[in-house]
Design a protein around this motif. Sequence first.
Motif, PDB file in Angstrom:
ATOM      1  N   ARG A 153      14.234  98.631  34.000  1.00 44.36           N
ATOM      2  CA  ARG A 153      14.351  96.959  34.296  1.00 44.36           C
ATOM      3  C   ARG A 153      15.764  96.659  34.736  1.00 44.36           C
ATOM      4  O   ARG A 153      16.275  95.891  35.355  1.00 44.36           O
ATOM      5  CB  ARG A 153      13.890  96.503  33.004  1.00 44.36           C
ATOM      6  N   GLY A 154      16.984  97.306  33.936  1.00 39.30           N
ATOM      7  CA  GLY A 154      18.074  97.194  34.104  1.00 39.30           C
ATOM      8  C   GLY A 154      18.412  97.372  35.496  1.00 39.30           C
ATOM      9  O   GLY A 154      19.363  96.586  36.063  1.00 39.30           O
ATOM     10  N   THR A 155      18.280  98.664  35.866  1.00 41.19           N
ATOM     11  CA  THR A 155      18.541  98.957  37.168  1.00 41.19           C
ATOM     12  C   THR A 155      17.912  98.223  38.425  1.00 41.19           C
ATOM     13  O   THR A 155      18.622  97.844  39.529  1.00 41.19           O
ATOM     14  CB  THR A 155      17.950 100.539  37.696  1.00 41.19           C
ATOM     15  N   LEU A 156      16.790  97.390  38.092  1.00 37.92           N
ATOM     16  CA  LEU A 156      16.140  96.521  38.970  1.00 37.92           C
ATOM     17  C   LEU A 156      16.840  95.134  38.817  1.00 37.92           C
ATOM     18  O   LEU A 156      16.547  93.879  39.440  1.00 37.92           O
ATOM     19  CB  LEU A 156      14.746  96.364  38.667  1.00 37.92           C
ATOM     20  N   CYS A 157      17.879  95.073  37.880  1.00 36.79           N
ATOM     21  CA  CYS A 157      18.749  93.879  37.715  1.00 36.79           C
ATOM     22  C   CYS A 157      17.913  92.539  36.959  1.00 36.79           C
ATOM     23  O   CYS A 157      17.923  91.408  37.044  1.00 36.79           O
ATOM     24  CB  CYS A 157      19.463  93.137  38.961  1.00 36.79           C
ATOM     25  N   ARG A 158      16.914  92.983  36.152  1.00 33.93           N
ATOM     26  CA  ARG A 158      16.093  92.388  35.412  1.00 33.93           C
ATOM     27  C   ARG A 158      16.351  92.654  33.927  1.00 33.93           C
ATOM     28  O   ARG A 158      17.114  93.518  33.588  1.00 33.93           O
ATOM     29  CB  ARG A 158      14.611  92.589  35.751  1.00 33.93           C
ATOM     30  N   CYS A 159      16.149  91.574  33.215  1.00 35.58           N
ATOM     31  CA  CYS A 159      16.155  91.337  31.685  1.00 35.58           C
ATOM     32  C   CYS A 159      15.739  92.561  31.059  1.00 35.58           C
ATOM     33  O   CYS A 159      14.645  93.049  31.329  1.00 35.58           O
ATOM     34  CB  CYS A 159      15.686  90.172  31.074  1.00 35.58           C
ATOM     35  N   PRO A 160      16.422  93.331  30.337  1.00 32.56           N
ATOM     36  CA  PRO A 160      15.893  94.671  29.546  1.00 32.56           C
ATOM     37  C   PRO A 160      14.708  94.383  28.766  1.00 32.56           C
ATOM     38  O   PRO A 160      13.990  95.199  28.622  1.00 32.56           O
ATOM     39  CB  PRO A 160      17.336  95.448  28.940  1.00 32.56           C
ATOM     40  N   LEU A 183      28.369  90.829  39.692  1.00 30.54           N
ATOM     41  CA  LEU A 183      28.776  91.780  38.562  1.00 30.54           C
ATOM     42  C   LEU A 183      28.872  90.811  37.346  1.00 30.54           C
ATOM     43  O   LEU A 183      29.006  91.468  36.218  1.00 30.54           O
ATOM     44  CB  LEU A 183      29.761  92.460  38.763  1.00 30.54           C
ATOM     45  N   LYS A 184      28.567  89.617  37.435  1.00 32.57           N
ATOM     46  CA  LYS A 184      28.546  88.694  36.232  1.00 32.57           C
ATOM     47  C   LYS A 184      27.219  88.450  35.629  1.00 32.57           C
ATOM     48  O   LYS A 184      26.446  87.837  36.332  1.00 32.57           O
ATOM     49  CB  LYS A 184      29.363  87.406  36.677  1.00 32.57           C
ATOM     50  N   PRO A 185      26.889  88.967  34.404  1.00 34.45           N
ATOM     51  CA  PRO A 185      25.577  88.731  33.903  1.00 34.45           C
ATOM     52  C   PRO A 185      25.463  87.268  33.292  1.00 34.45           C
ATOM     53  O   PRO A 185      26.354  86.591  33.188  1.00 34.45           O
ATOM     54  CB  PRO A 185      25.615  89.535  32.867  1.00 34.45           C
ATOM     55  N   VAL A 186      24.135  86.781  33.349  1.00 34.54           N
ATOM     56  CA  VAL A 186      23.783  85.644  32.979  1.00 34.54           C
ATOM     57  C   VAL A 186      24.075  85.794  31.283  1.00 34.54           C
ATOM     58  O   VAL A 186      24.252  86.675  30.584  1.00 34.54           O
ATOM     59  CB  VAL A 186      22.198  85.297  33.143  1.00 34.54           C
ATOM     60  N   ASP A 187      24.232  84.544  30.843  1.00 35.11           N
ATOM     61  CA  ASP A 187      24.628  84.166  29.279  1.00 35.11           C
ATOM     62  C   ASP A 187      23.248  84.468  28.709  1.00 35.11           C
ATOM     63  O   ASP A 187      23.276  85.237  27.554  1.00 35.11           O
ATOM     64  CB  ASP A 187      25.281  82.914  28.944  1.00 35.11           C
ATOM     65  N   ASN A 188      22.222  83.939  29.065  1.00 35.19           N
ATOM     66  CA  ASN A 188      20.933  84.191  28.479  1.00 35.19           C
ATOM     67  C   ASN A 188      19.661  84.343  29.453  1.00 35.19           C
ATOM     68  O   ASN A 188      19.915  83.834  30.573  1.00 35.19           O
ATOM     69  CB  ASN A 188      20.408  82.874  27.608  1.00 35.19           C
ATOM     70  N   CYS A 189      18.725  85.377  29.030  1.00 36.29           N
ATOM     71  CA  CYS A 189      17.534  85.303  30.218  1.00 36.29           C
ATOM     72  C   CYS A 189      16.965  83.950  30.240  1.00 36.29           C
ATOM     73  O   CYS A 189      16.616  83.204  29.085  1.00 36.29           O
ATOM     74  CB  CYS A 189      16.823  86.485  29.566  1.00 36.29           C
ATOM     75  N   ALA A 190      16.628  83.691  31.506  1.00 32.00           N
ATOM     76  CA  ALA A 190      15.944  82.248  31.535  1.00 32.00           C
ATOM     77  C   ALA A 190      14.488  82.470  31.052  1.00 32.00           C
ATOM     78  O   ALA A 190      13.819  81.583  30.860  1.00 32.00           O
ATOM     79  CB  ALA A 190      15.926  81.919  33.169  1.00 32.00           C
ATOM     80  N   GLY A 212      11.891  91.845  31.372  1.00 35.93           N
ATOM     81  CA  GLY A 212      11.635  92.511  32.826  1.00 35.93           C
ATOM     82  C   GLY A 212      11.532  91.435  33.791  1.00 35.93           C
ATOM     83  O   GLY A 212      11.098  91.505  35.029  1.00 35.93           O
ATOM     84  N   GLU A 213      11.492  90.215  33.257  1.00 32.68           N
ATOM     85  CA  GLU A 213      11.189  88.929  34.113  1.00 32.68           C
ATOM     86  C   GLU A 213      12.523  88.154  34.828  1.00 32.68           C
ATOM     87  O   GLU A 213      12.671  87.893  35.950  1.00 32.68           O
ATOM     88  CB  GLU A 213      10.224  87.868  33.584  1.00 32.68           C
ATOM     89  N   GLY A 214      13.398  87.766  33.912  1.00 35.09           N
ATOM     90  CA  GLY A 214      14.622  87.084  33.953  1.00 35.09           C
ATOM     91  C   GLY A 214      15.640  87.960  34.686  1.00 35.09           C
ATOM     92  O   GLY A 214      15.613  89.101  34.627  1.00 35.09           O
ATOM     93  N   LYS A 215      16.248  87.053  35.430  1.00 34.37           N
ATOM     94  CA  LYS A 215      17.497  88.010  36.343  1.00 34.37           C
ATOM     95  C   LYS A 215      18.487  88.263  35.214  1.00 34.37           C
ATOM     96  O   LYS A 215      18.796  87.412  34.498  1.00 34.37           O
ATOM     97  CB  LYS A 215      18.108  86.688  37.317  1.00 34.37           C
ATOM     98  N   LEU A 216      19.058  89.175  35.780  1.00 35.52           N
ATOM     99  CA  LEU A 216      20.126  89.845  34.863  1.00 35.52           C
ATOM    100  C   LEU A 216      21.518  89.271  35.203  1.00 35.52           C
ATOM    101  O   LEU A 216      22.558  89.173  34.420  1.00 35.52           O
ATOM    102  CB  LEU A 216      20.196  91.318  34.968  1.00 35.52           C
ATOM    103  N   GLN A 229      26.112  97.197  40.759  1.00 35.35           N
ATOM    104  CA  GLN A 229      25.355  96.363  40.133  1.00 35.35           C
ATOM    105  C   GLN A 229      24.010  96.873  39.285  1.00 35.35           C
ATOM    106  O   GLN A 229      23.771  96.820  38.312  1.00 35.35           O
ATOM    107  CB  GLN A 229      24.846  95.306  41.064  1.00 35.35           C
ATOM    108  N   PRO A 230      23.326  97.799  40.040  1.00 31.56           N
ATOM    109  CA  PRO A 230      22.192  98.658  39.461  1.00 31.56           C
ATOM    110  C   PRO A 230      22.841  99.290  38.238  1.00 31.56           C
ATOM    111  O   PRO A 230      22.023  99.428  37.117  1.00 31.56           O
ATOM    112  CB  PRO A 230      21.729  99.311  40.500  1.00 31.56           C
ATOM    113  N   SER A 231      23.614 100.186  38.368  1.00 27.49           N
ATOM    114  CA  SER A 231      24.162 100.867  37.132  1.00 27.49           C
ATOM    115  C   SER A 231      24.775  99.923  36.147  1.00 27.49           C
ATOM    116  O   SER A 231      24.494 100.378  34.910  1.00 27.49           O
ATOM    117  CB  SER A 231      25.393 101.881  37.656  1.00 27.49           C
ATOM    118  N   LYS A 232      25.327  98.722  36.363  1.00 32.02           N
ATOM    119  CA  LYS A 232      25.682  97.909  35.450  1.00 32.02           C
ATOM    120  C   LYS A 232      24.633  97.469  34.713  1.00 32.02           C
ATOM    121  O   LYS A 232      24.635  97.238  33.410  1.00 32.02           O
ATOM    122  CB  LYS A 232      26.586  96.640  35.826  1.00 32.02           C
ATOM    123  N   GLY A 233      23.427  97.198  35.324  1.00 33.23           N
ATOM    124  CA  GLY A 233      22.063  96.546  34.640  1.00 33.23           C
ATOM    125  C   GLY A 233      21.652  97.591  34.043  1.00 33.23           C
ATOM    126  O   GLY A 233      20.922  97.274  32.622  1.00 33.23           O
TER     127      GLY A 233
END
Length: 137
Positions: free
Chosen positions: A20-27, A39-46, A30-34, A108-112
């Motif tokens: 899920r993190g590799t796909l840049c989704r909330c860990p 390379l700047k993560p969101v503060d909270n999952c939408a 798995g739905e919200g954007k990360l 970006q995928p590795s940071k996710g």
Amino acid sequence: MSLSTKPYELPAGIWQTLWRGTLCRCPRCGEGKLFRKWLKPVDNCAHCGLDISGQRADDLPAYIGIFVTGHLLAPVIIALITGFALSAWMLLAIIIPVAIVMLIGLLQPSKGAVIGLQWWNGMHGFRKERRPEETPQ
């Protein structure tokens, strides 16, 4: 930004969390954007409201990108050297741009994935969450 009322399912294991993190989704859901920027993560999952602001990926995504790029390019470099009569400058002109593109593409995928790993292990302010155990009947 409003949270969805749709329920989410916690990941079954660490591999699903990393994916899920590799796909840049909330860990967690798995739905919200990360990420809100590259390379700047969101503060909270939408979607589920997970607070991502405490993550500390630091340099690990760059090290992962360097490691993967080096291991994927090593056989390519060997094949170019042994199969073609290329000068050193020609080899550098091919390999350096390819390496840079690969590194940038892997950041970006590795940071996710690193954020997912931190969430799974309850590091840096994340709460360790797991699926409820199923009781045998």
